[in-house]
Design a protein around this motif. Structure first.
Motif, PDB file in Angstrom:
ATOM      1  N   ALA A   8      30.760  20.822 -40.483  1.00 35.19           N
ATOM      2  CA  ALA A   8      29.722  21.506 -39.714  1.00 35.19           C
ATOM      3  C   ALA A   8      29.197  20.635 -38.571  1.00 35.19           C
ATOM      4  O   ALA A   8      28.890  21.147 -37.487  1.00 35.19           O
ATOM      5  N   LEU A   9      29.125  19.331 -38.779  1.00 41.12           N
ATOM      6  CA  LEU A   9      28.629  18.442 -37.723  1.00 41.12           C
ATOM      7  C   LEU A   9      29.594  18.404 -36.541  1.00 41.12           C
ATOM      8  O   LEU A   9      29.175  18.459 -35.379  1.00 41.12           O
ATOM      9  N   HIS A  10      30.890  18.337 -36.822  1.00 37.84           N
ATOM     10  CA  HIS A  10      31.875  18.345 -35.735  1.00 37.84           C
ATOM     11  C   HIS A  10      31.797  19.644 -34.941  1.00 37.84           C
ATOM     12  O   HIS A  10      31.827  19.631 -33.704  1.00 37.84           O
ATOM     13  N   GLN A  11      31.704  20.757 -35.637  1.00 34.99           N
ATOM     14  CA  GLN A  11      31.608  22.045 -34.953  1.00 34.99           C
ATOM     15  C   GLN A  11      30.347  22.105 -34.104  1.00 34.99           C
ATOM     16  O   GLN A  11      30.371  22.621 -32.984  1.00 34.99           O
ATOM     17  N   TYR A  12      29.249  21.587 -34.618  1.00 33.91           N
ATOM     18  CA  TYR A  12      28.001  21.576 -33.856  1.00 33.91           C
ATOM     19  C   TYR A  12      28.159  20.749 -32.579  1.00 33.91           C
ATOM     20  O   TYR A  12      27.707  21.160 -31.506  1.00 33.91           O
ATOM     21  N   LEU A  13      28.801  19.583 -32.687  1.00 38.11           N
ATOM     22  CA  LEU A  13      28.998  18.747 -31.508  1.00 38.11           C
ATOM     23  C   LEU A  13      29.862  19.446 -30.464  1.00 38.11           C
ATOM     24  O   LEU A  13      29.575  19.381 -29.258  1.00 38.11           O
TER      25      LEU A  13
END
Length: 69
Positions: free
Chosen positions: A3-8
């Motif tokens: 989820a963090l990668h997608q958010y970035l």
């Protein structure tokens, strides 16, 4: 990808396109949990009391039962 990668990725794309940045992962978790709790409470209130009684009532009856004399 988590989820963090997608958010970035979404934040970079939003910055390039001049759009607002999406909320960070986990921002609304507490609000969602409260909404679920409130929904369950509402459904229980609308359904009314259970026909068999609750666990608390059964325990109270078992604890206050008098031994035969």
């Amino acid at each position: 990808m988590n989820a963090l990668h997608q958010y970035l990725f979404d934040a970079c794309r939003a910055a390039r396109l001049g759009e607002p940045v999406p909320p960070a992962p986990g921002t609304h978790d507490i609000a969602v949990l409260r909404a679920v709790r409130d929904r369950r409470r509402l459904e229980r209130a609308v359904a009314g009391p259970r026909a068999g009684g609750g666990l608390r009532l059964r325990l109270r009856a078992a604890l206050h039962r008098r031994p035969p004399s």
